[in-house]
Structures are given as structure tokens and as C-alpha cells.
Design a protein around this motif. Structure first.
Motif, PDB file in Angstrom:
ATOM      1  N   GLU A 113      39.726 118.217  88.121  1.00 32.55           N
ATOM      2  CA  GLU A 113      40.654 117.688  89.125  1.00 32.55           C
ATOM      3  C   GLU A 113      39.985 116.582  89.939  1.00 32.55           C
ATOM      4  OE1 GLU A 113      42.847 120.897  91.250  1.00 32.55           O
ATOM      5  OE2 GLU A 113      41.681 122.208  89.948  1.00 32.55           O
ATOM      6  N   TYR A 114      38.716 116.793  90.255  1.00 33.83           N
ATOM      7  CA  TYR A 114      37.960 115.826  91.062  1.00 33.83           C
ATOM      8  C   TYR A 114      37.703 114.540  90.279  1.00 33.83           C
ATOM      9  CZ  TYR A 114      34.435 114.118  94.360  1.00 33.83           C
ATOM     10  OH  TYR A 114      33.735 113.365  95.288  1.00 33.83           O
ATOM     11  N   GLU A 115      37.255 114.685  89.036  1.00 35.01           N
ATOM     12  CA  GLU A 115      36.903 113.504  88.243  1.00 35.01           C
ATOM     13  C   GLU A 115      38.123 112.651  87.919  1.00 35.01           C
ATOM     14  OE1 GLU A 115      34.902 115.058  84.849  1.00 35.01           O
ATOM     15  OE2 GLU A 115      32.984 115.361  85.916  1.00 35.01           O
ATOM     16  N   ASN A 116      39.287 113.275  87.753  1.00 32.73           N
ATOM     17  CA  ASN A 116      40.498 112.532  87.407  1.00 32.73           C
ATOM     18  C   ASN A 116      41.346 112.163  88.620  1.00 32.73           C
ATOM     19  OD1 ASN A 116      40.806 112.578  84.254  1.00 32.73           O
ATOM     20  ND2 ASN A 116      40.069 114.606  84.827  1.00 32.73           N
ATOM     21  N   GLY A 117      40.909 112.570  89.809  1.00 30.02           N
ATOM     22  CA  GLY A 117      41.737 112.394  90.990  1.00 30.02           C
ATOM     23  C   GLY A 117      41.347 111.223  91.864  1.00 30.02           C
ATOM     24  N   ILE A 118      41.969 111.174  93.032  1.00 31.71           N
ATOM     25  CA  ILE A 118      41.693 110.154  94.049  1.00 31.71           C
ATOM     26  C   ILE A 118      41.015 110.848  95.227  1.00 31.71           C
ATOM     27  CG2 ILE A 118      42.702 108.501  95.669  1.00 31.71           C
ATOM     28  CD1 ILE A 118      44.973 108.087  93.682  1.00 31.71           C
ATOM     29  N   LYS A 119      39.866 110.323  95.624  1.00 29.17           N
ATOM     30  CA  LYS A 119      39.105 110.889  96.737  1.00 29.17           C
ATOM     31  C   LYS A 119      39.188 109.952  97.929  1.00 29.17           C
ATOM     32  CE  LYS A 119      36.848 111.031  93.304  1.00 29.17           C
ATOM     33  NZ  LYS A 119      37.177 110.909  91.838  1.00 29.17           N
ATOM     34  N   LYS A 146      37.397 109.457 101.384  1.00 29.36           N
ATOM     35  CA  LYS A 146      36.246 109.838 102.199  1.00 29.36           C
ATOM     36  C   LYS A 146      36.537 109.518 103.656  1.00 29.36           C
ATOM     37  CE  LYS A 146      31.813 110.988 102.783  1.00 29.36           C
ATOM     38  NZ  LYS A 146      31.304 112.351 102.528  1.00 29.36           N
ATOM     39  N   ILE A 147      36.557 110.564 104.490  1.00 27.42           N
ATOM     40  CA  ILE A 147      36.837 110.420 105.914  1.00 27.42           C
ATOM     41  C   ILE A 147      35.730 111.137 106.675  1.00 27.42           C
ATOM     42  CG2 ILE A 147      38.530 110.761 107.755  1.00 27.42           C
ATOM     43  CD1 ILE A 147      40.647 111.163 105.550  1.00 27.42           C
ATOM     44  N   ASN A 148      34.886 110.358 107.353  1.00 27.20           N
ATOM     45  CA  ASN A 148      33.719 110.936 108.025  1.00 27.20           C
ATOM     46  C   ASN A 148      32.891 111.740 107.019  1.00 27.20           C
ATOM     47  OD1 ASN A 148      34.384 109.767 110.528  1.00 27.20           O
ATOM     48  ND2 ASN A 148      35.793 111.429 110.985  1.00 27.20           N
ATOM     49  N   THR A 149      32.709 113.042 107.254  1.00 33.31           N
ATOM     50  CA  THR A 149      31.838 113.822 106.370  1.00 33.31           C
ATOM     51  C   THR A 149      32.615 114.655 105.351  1.00 33.31           C
ATOM     52  OG1 THR A 149      31.804 115.654 107.955  1.00 33.31           O
ATOM     53  CG2 THR A 149      30.064 113.984 108.151  1.00 33.31           C
ATOM     54  N   CYS A 150      33.938 114.490 105.294  1.00 38.91           N
ATOM     55  CA  CYS A 150      34.729 115.280 104.352  1.00 38.91           C
ATOM     56  C   CYS A 150      35.512 114.365 103.417  1.00 38.91           C
ATOM     57  CB  CYS A 150      35.683 116.226 105.090  1.00 38.91           C
ATOM     58  SG  CYS A 150      36.991 115.384 105.988  1.00 38.91           S
ATOM     59  N   GLU A 151      36.101 114.965 102.390  1.00 36.83           N
ATOM     60  CA  GLU A 151      36.934 114.236 101.448  1.00 36.83           C
ATOM     61  C   GLU A 151      38.290 114.926 101.313  1.00 36.83           C
ATOM     62  OE1 GLU A 151      34.505 112.024  97.960  1.00 36.83           O
ATOM     63  OE2 GLU A 151      34.322 114.205  97.945  1.00 36.83           O
ATOM     64  N   PHE A 152      39.331 114.121 101.242  1.00 35.06           N
ATOM     65  CA  PHE A 152      40.658 114.611 100.891  1.00 35.06           C
ATOM     66  C   PHE A 152      40.874 114.272  99.424  1.00 35.06           C
ATOM     67  CE2 PHE A 152      45.293 113.622 100.467  1.00 35.06           C
ATOM     68  CZ  PHE A 152      45.758 114.919 100.583  1.00 35.06           C
ATOM     69  N   LEU A 153      41.163 115.292  98.624  1.00 31.81           N
ATOM     70  CA  LEU A 153      41.271 115.114  97.179  1.00 31.81           C
ATOM     71  C   LEU A 153      42.718 115.242  96.718  1.00 31.81           C
ATOM     72  CD1 LEU A 153      40.156 114.866  94.280  1.00 31.81           C
ATOM     73  CD2 LEU A 153      39.771 117.363  94.332  1.00 31.81           C
ATOM     74  N   ILE A 154      43.188 114.182  96.041  1.00 30.26           N
ATOM     75  CA  ILE A 154      44.464 114.208  95.330  1.00 30.26           C
ATOM     76  C   ILE A 154      44.118 114.364  93.853  1.00 30.26           C
ATOM     77  CG2 ILE A 154      46.583 112.964  94.797  1.00 30.26           C
ATOM     78  CD1 ILE A 154      46.034 111.270  97.345  1.00 30.26           C
ATOM     79  N   PRO A 155      44.241 115.570  93.281  1.00 28.86           N
ATOM     80  CA  PRO A 155      43.817 115.789  91.893  1.00 28.86           C
ATOM     81  C   PRO A 155      44.580 114.899  90.920  1.00 28.86           C
ATOM     82  CG  PRO A 155      44.174 117.865  93.011  1.00 28.86           C
ATOM     83  CD  PRO A 155      44.732 116.798  93.901  1.00 28.86           C
ATOM     84  N   GLY A 156      43.890 114.524  89.854  1.00 30.16           N
ATOM     85  CA  GLY A 156      44.510 113.653  88.861  1.00 30.16           C
ATOM     86  C   GLY A 156      45.304 114.420  87.833  1.00 30.16           C
ATOM     87  N   LYS A 157      46.057 113.672  87.034  1.00 31.10           N
ATOM     88  CA  LYS A 157      46.846 114.256  85.956  1.00 31.10           C
ATOM     89  C   LYS A 157      45.925 114.554  84.788  1.00 31.10           C
ATOM     90  CE  LYS A 157      51.008 113.409  83.214  1.00 31.10           C
ATOM     91  NZ  LYS A 157      52.093 112.473  82.914  1.00 31.10           N
ATOM     92  N   ILE A 158      45.985 115.787  84.277  1.00 29.87           N
ATOM     93  CA  ILE A 158      45.154 116.194  83.149  1.00 29.87           C
ATOM     94  C   ILE A 158      46.074 116.496  81.975  1.00 29.87           C
ATOM     95  CG2 ILE A 158      43.456 117.860  82.331  1.00 29.87           C
ATOM     96  CD1 ILE A 158      42.703 118.344  85.254  1.00 29.87           C
TER      97      ILE A 158
END
Length: 375
Positions: A306-312, A314-326
């Protein structure tokens, strides 16, 4: 030779019967074979009437439109044209939030601006679901939105104060958050109170300015509108529910987590650093007024694909992850990944994905009409 032909046919049958491509082929064939055509004819109008019905209410208003451009595009795309009749083939209910009357016996209706242009057409005694030029829907929505924007002028403000039933007060200063709340005001209608009322303490008081305040009750589309000292019964307040629930849930923590002057958006092959304050707010405000939840099952959940195919983001020290289509699967979860790699579920106030993809220059995949047909 016969064996070769049979082998090729077997392969083609397998592709059509058992693959995603085959599903699209089957849908397309169904579309070509099963979808009947309807011809709609009407007197060429000098004006059209657009009726807007407030969501979940009986309240409505009309606007009389003489816009030649709109009338021409309606005429060119509907009058005497062969229109597909999808009724019974596509499961799409149309309540009729927007209704466009072309003459005494011809009209069409829709509920929201659809990129495919789906509408319910009414022609004499016949109703059928069809598709028309989506530009028509966009123009109608824009005209109604202009009228609704005029109607909410009294709510305009640069700061909104919200007080809950326990007396805790928060102030909303972010422009994007204020814009969101003002957008919800477009659904509000009100009427004078003629009978005596015993008004109980509201769950929320939303103060827009010195003249306008809303008294809101939990999970209830009704409440009160205090306007220039006069109390009116108000309807259409459902749109505030999610914001109000989230605004009093760890707001200080979320503001600290997502307040920044720089974000970085990364997809598989692209990366973009953003420092524009307005763009950052459009992304971070839905997160600040969204919800973040921990789940036990996330401790053993592998999000590598999900991480490798998604959109990350980066906001300060965290990440919001939109998982990609697999493959053919679109992952539904949205995550916050903290600095210590802890994973939490995140439910933003608004869908920000289309906006993020636009910033990256990504094309949005969209299923078109024939593929949507149920077989």
C-alpha cells in the motif's frame, strides 16, 4: 488447423469470462446490444426554469434562465437526439435536487454534478435514465451555487466561535475551515416561530458574527437560527455534524501535528514540495478536523504494498498515506504513520485525494458508462 482455431477460441473465451478486461468487453457488448435509444423532442425554449430542492427538505426555489449559451447547449445535445435509456441497466436513483424544465412536458433532473452526465429524463409520460453533456450539469450547478452564495451572505465572517453543551469553546480561524462551514450553510432554510417554545440548551452554539448564531442539536437536522435578535426555526443543519464531532476531539493535538509551513507529496514516480500557505491549508485542514483512530489489528498489518504504490504526504514528523491501487483492488484505508512508525487510521473531513492528484499532475481513473452496466 481446427485444433488451433479451437485453442484460440478457448483462450478468447477464458479472457472474456474470467478477466477484468473480459468484464469490460462483456459490459460493452451488453451496452451495444441491450441499451435502447430514446428520441426527445421539445419546442425550442427562449428560457428554461431551474428548480432547486434543498437536500432532505421540501423547501425549493426556481430561477428563470435566459442564458443563450446554456439553452443552445441543451438544445444541441438533447433535442431530436438519440439518447441511451439505461433504466433497469444501471442502478442509479435520482431524487431530483436539480430539475430543468424545458417545456410543459419535457424536463430532466439530477442530484449532483456528474462527470458522466447522468440525468433522469422526463418526456411526456416517459421517464428514463440517460447521459447528456456533463457541461450542462456544471453550468446548472454553477447558477444555483451563485444563488445559494447570495443567500448565505449574512453568515460571512473571518472567525467562527463554537461552544458545546459543556461550555467548552473553540475558535475557527482557518480560512479553509470557515469556507467549509459556510458551504454547509447553503443547505439551511428557516421560518419564523409563531408558537411559544421551551428551548432546551443546544448541544452546540455556532456564532458566525454579532448578528447570526445557530443553535444545533446532536444528530438532528433541525435547530434554531438567531438573526438580528430574532429566533427562527432552522432546517438542513445535518452538514455540521461531522465537523462538530471532530472539532472537539483532540483538536489541540491535531493542530500541533498538522500545522506547518511546508509539506512534501510523494507518489511512486513523482515528488513535490509545497510551501504555499493556501495549498497547505486545503490539505491539512481536512486532517485537523478529521479523526485519527488506533486499531489493535494495525500492529500486525503489513502496509508495504500500500505504501509503495500510494501517495505519501509528509507533514512535520508524520505521513498521511493514500494507499495505491494494487491490481484491480483499490485499498480503502487511509493512514497516519507517526515518527516512530506507528500506524493509525485517519478519516479526513473531506476527500483531498483528487486535489492531491491534481497537484502531482496525475490522471484520475474513472469508470465510464458502459463499464458500469450490470450484467
Amino acid at each position: 488447423m481446427i485444433l488451433v482455431i479451437l485453442f484460440v477460441l478457448a483462450i478468447l473465451f477464458s479472457i472474456i469470462a474470467f478477466t477484468g478486461i473480459g468484464a469490460e468487453i462483456r459490459s460493452y457488448l451488453t451496452y451495444k446490444i441491450m441499451v435502447p435509444k430514446e428520441v426527445v423532442s421539445f419546442e425550442e425554449p427562449e428560457h428554461v426554469t431551474i428548480t432547486y430542492t434543498y437536500p432532505l427538505q421540501n423547501e425549493k426555489f426556481d430561477i428563470d434562465v435566459t442564458n443563450e449559451e446554456l439553452i443552445k447547449i441543451i438544445k444541441d445535445n438533447i433535442n431530436h437526439k438519440k439518447l441511451e435509456n439505461y433504466l433497469g441497466l444501471i442502478d442509479l436513483a435520482v431524487m431530483g435536487t436539480y430539475k430543468i424544465q424545458l417545456d410543459d412536458s419535457t424536463s430532466f433532473a439530477f442530484d449532483y454534478e456528474d462527470d458522466d452526465g447522468y440525468v433522469m429524463m422526463h418526456d411526456n409520460e416517459k421517464n428514463f435514465l440517460t447521459k447528456i453533456n456533463p457541461e450542462i450539469l456544471s453550468k446548472v450547478v454553477a447558477m444555483i451555487d451563485e444563488k445559494l452564495t447570495q443567500n448565505i451572505a449574512m453568515f460571512q465572517t473571518e472567525k467562527i466561535s463554537i461552544t458545546n453543551k459543556e461550555g467548552k469553546q473553540i475558535e475557527i480561524n482557518r480560512k479553509t475551515a470557515i469556507d467549509y462551514l459556510l458551504e454547509q450553510c447553503k443547505d439551511i432554510t428557516s421560518e419564523e416561530i409563531v408558537d411559544e417554545l421551551n428551548i432546551v440548551t443546544p448541544d452546540y452554539k455556532i456564532k458566525f458574527n454579532d448578528e447570526v448564531e445557530i443553535f444545533k442539536y446532536n444528530k438532528n437536522g433541525q435547530g434554531f437560527l438567531l438573526k438580528n435578535g430574532n429566533l427562527n426555526r432552522a432546517y438542513g443543519l445535518e452538514g455540521f455534524d461531522t465537523f462538530l464531532e471532530n472539532a472537539f476531539e483532540n483538536l489541540e493535538e491535531k493542530e500541533k501535528m498538522f500545522t506547518t509551513d511546508k509539506i512534501t507529496i510523494t507518489s511512486k514516480n513523482k515528488s513535490k514540495e509545497i510551501t504555499d500557505e493556501t495549498i497547505i491549508e486545503k490539505i491539512t485542514t481536512p486532517l485537523i478536523y478529521g479523526t485519527i483512530q488506533e486499531r489493535d489489528w494495525l500492529e500486525n498489518h503489513d502496509i508495504t504494498e500500500e505504501y509503495e504504490n500510494g501517495i505519501k504526504i509528509k507533514i512535520n514528523t508524520c505521513e498521511f498515506l493514500i494507499p495505491g491501487k494494487i491490481g484491480y483492488v483499490t485499498i480503502g484505508n487511509r493512514y497516519i504513520i507517526t515518527e516512530d512508525k506507528k500506524i493509525k487510521l485517519c478519516f479526513p473531513l473531506q476527500d483531498i485525494e483528487r486535489y492531491v492528484n491534481e497537484l502531482l499532475g496525475n490522471k484520475q481513473e474513472k469508470t465510464k458508462g458502459p463499464v458500469s452496466i450490470a450484467i
